[in-house]
Enzyme design. Structure first.
Site, short mmCIF file in Angstrom:
data_model
loop_
_atom_site.label_atom_id
_atom_site.label_comp_id
_atom_site.label_asym_id
_atom_site.label_seq_id
_atom_site.Cartn_x
_atom_site.Cartn_y
_atom_site.Cartn_z
N VAL A 192 0.83 -1.20 0.00
CA VAL A 192 0.00 0.00 0.00
C VAL A 192 0.87 1.25 0.00
CG1 VAL A 192 -1.81 1.25 1.24
CG2 VAL A 192 -1.79 -1.26 1.27
N GLU A 193 1.94 1.22 0.77
CA GLU A 193 2.78 2.41 0.93
C GLU A 193 3.62 2.71 -0.31
OE1 GLU A 193 3.11 4.68 3.08
OE2 GLU A 193 2.02 3.98 4.83
N SER A 194 4.26 1.69 -0.87
CA SER A 194 5.27 1.95 -1.89
C SER A 194 5.31 0.91 -3.00
CB SER A 194 6.65 1.98 -1.23
OG SER A 194 6.94 0.68 -0.67
N TYR A 233 -6.77 4.25 2.39
CA TYR A 233 -5.56 3.55 2.82
C TYR A 233 -5.87 2.23 3.52
CZ TYR A 233 -1.03 3.07 5.27
OH TYR A 233 0.17 2.63 5.76
#
Length: 554
Positions: free
Chosen positions: A154-156, A260
């Site tokens: 999800v982040e990167s 998110y």
């Protein structure tokens, strides 16, 4: 027994049986020939010989068949354990422990998106492969839900060099301040936010702290990881005052945070039962991919790659925290080395004294040189030069004196994944419009440049591998792609447009200045918001000039 040997032996037995069958058929031809009316009948002696041959063939076939059967049933699966691959995904699924009972539309929308993008998931899994085993181990050590190993997706998307508009870096997307709080060093040589080994431990500690702060509510903790605990606490307080539910799905949070948490839960469902969504997950071996090796001192990364007998780019991919051509002089003294190469690396490293793990040069200071100029020339930090040469806090140096300087073992362009080379590659990507090189002047901001070149501020930052909140340094080169005609560009697409500041002199006019710098009067007017049609001596104006078309008599 080796599995390949078993297959080879089985193949040979099959071949033998085939040969036997063929021979029997041939022998059968001998017997059938006697029934043809145009052939004479066999004698009793010939008939007896044929019968004997048939019996021998039948016995040989039976013996071969029995040997193949014995060989097949003698296979022991344990004999081939060394060649089998244990997939890591069942282990990930076994640790899922975050409550997920809702079918909120936001979650379903994210789930549908992932289910439609098999190629994206394939890329993510490929990038995650070197690190997933380590991240999972660290999560299990802390008894954390294994959904958290999906958070870097999800982040990167598990991109080790990821850098966001909010100045967040690495697979866990730490911003500078939070990274420092959790012990991630950030200096000229090294950025711990991109160190997968250190940042994973920091991220899981941060998530533990957030979960504790929100009393075991993982959805609140995850939302806080994205937008900050203060943002989530304020949203909870507002709902309490209004008598509204305070669960994640009812909180008024930033748009990015609202998506998110659903993204993580969608990934959990998809990975838990990929077949339900028409997705396949590429197998990742549940064994360590790398070993963290203590190198005890600064080390040239090209030398390290040679010692490990791997490609330099592969070494950088495993160790993306190092900004330049060597590890940080003051630590951490650690390199991640592929497991298969770790012993070779350690053996070769032990043979090289610490003082020889970096090459050194004695530089004679010339008139007009500064520490900053010398540091840029050799791609080292000013602070390193000061420490190595016992300069303390002094920045002044004297011509004729000497400096000891660490230098790379290869030419700097060979280190393709240093921060400088990554930025250079990014800036050279061809985009729409005219390519302008802007030299940052004192006082420049992204907002000012966006107005000057009629492009978005965030676009300028992205083209140059920066975040919109990153400071601009005087003299820094920025690449800007604009559709607005700034001035005629040089032939063959050469990158020669630069911004200059010109102070108006007595007798100057727009016409004379345009002639002097080979630009158009309309361009001069567009670049500068003139409040009067007359120029005043001493007045500063901006110009964007093609340096290849200047005569040098300005």
């Amino acid at each position: 027994m080796n599995l390949k040997n078993h297959h080879a032996k089985s193949y040979n037995l099959h071949k033998l049986i085939t040969t036997i069958i063929f021979s029997i058929l041939l022998s059968g031809c001998l017997t059938t020939e006697s029934t043809r009316p145009d052939k004479p009948e066999l004698t009793a002696e010939q008939s007896a010989e044929n019968a004997r041959i048939n019996q021998l063939m039948a016995q040989s076939f039976a013996a071969a068949e029995q040997e193949l059967e014995d060989e097949f049933f003698a296979i022991n699966p344990d004999d081939y354990a060394e060649e089998s691959i244990t997939d890591i995904w069942p282990r990930v699924r076994n640790g899922f422990n975050i409550a997920d009972t809702t079918n909120n539309p936001r979650l379903i929308a994210e789930l549908k998106w992932y289910a439609r993008h098999q190629k994206y998931l394939d890329r993510v899994v490929e990038r995650a492969e070197p690190f997933l085993h380590y991240v999972l181990n660290e999560a299990e050590k802390r008894n954390l839900p294994t959904e958290l190993v999906l958070l870097p997706i999800v982040e990167s998307a598990y991109q080790t060099f990821a850098y966001s508009h909010g100045r967040a870096s690495g697979i866990w997307q730490f911003i500078p301040s939070t990274g420092k709080i959790y012990g991630l060093k950030q200096n000229w040589w090294y950025d711990g936010r991109r160190d997968v080994y250190a940042s994973t431990q920091a991220a899981l500690k941060y998530l533990e702290d957030l979960n504790r702060e929100f009393k075991g509510n993982w959805l609140h903790a995850l939302a806080a990881y994205n937008s900050g605990s203060g943002t989530v606490r304020r949203a909870i307080r507002k709902n309490k005052k209004r008598g509204k539910p305070t669960d994640f799905w009812n909180l008024k949070l930033p748009k990015e945070t609202q998506a998110y948490v659903p993204k993580l839960l969608a990934l959990k469902r998809l990975i838990n039962k990929p077949s339900d969504y028409g997705i396949t997950l590429n197998c990742i071996d549940d064994t360590p991919y790398f070993e963290a090796v203590d190198i005890t001192a600064q080390l040239d990364l090209a030398m390290a790659a040679d010692m490990a007998e791997i490609d330099l780019n592969r070494l950088y991919q495993l160790n993306p925290a190092f900004n330049h051509w060597a590890t940080a002089p003051y630590g951490p003294h650690r390199l991640l080395i592929p497991v298969d190469n770790a012993e070779t690396f350690k053996s070769n490293l032990a043979q090289i004294p610490k003082a020889e793990r970096i090459k050194w040069k004695r530089h004679k200071i010339k008139e007009g040189q500064t520490l900053s100029h010398i540091a840029d020339r050799y791609s080292v930090s000013v602070s390193s030069l000061k420490r190595l040469n016992n300069l303390g806090s002094k920045s002044r140096i004297r011509a004729g004196k000497h400096l000891v300087i660490p230098v790379s073992s290869r030419k700097l362009s060979d280190y393709n994944l240093t921060s400088y080379q990554r930025k250079k590659t990014l800036q050279n990507i061809r985009r729409k419009g005219n390519k302008i090189t802007h030299i940052v002047q004192r006082g420049d901001t992204f907002w000012d440049l966006s107005r000057t070149y009629k492009v978005k501020s965030h676009s300028i930052a992205r083209w140059n591998g920066m975040a919109i909140r990153d400071p601009l340094r005087e003299g820094q080169k920025l690449v800007i792609w604009t559709k607005a005609p700034v001035s005629k560009t040089a032939s063959h697409g050469r990158n020669t447009i630069q911004r200059i500041s010109y102070r108006v002199r007595n007798g100057d006019s727009l016409y004379l200045i345009a002639q002097k710098f080979n630009v158009g009067i309309k361009d001069l007017k567009r670049w500068n918001s003139f409040t009067s049609k007359y120029l005043q001596p001493g007045q500063k104006i901006k110009l964007y000039v093609d340096v290849t078309r200047q005569t040098g008599n300005s």
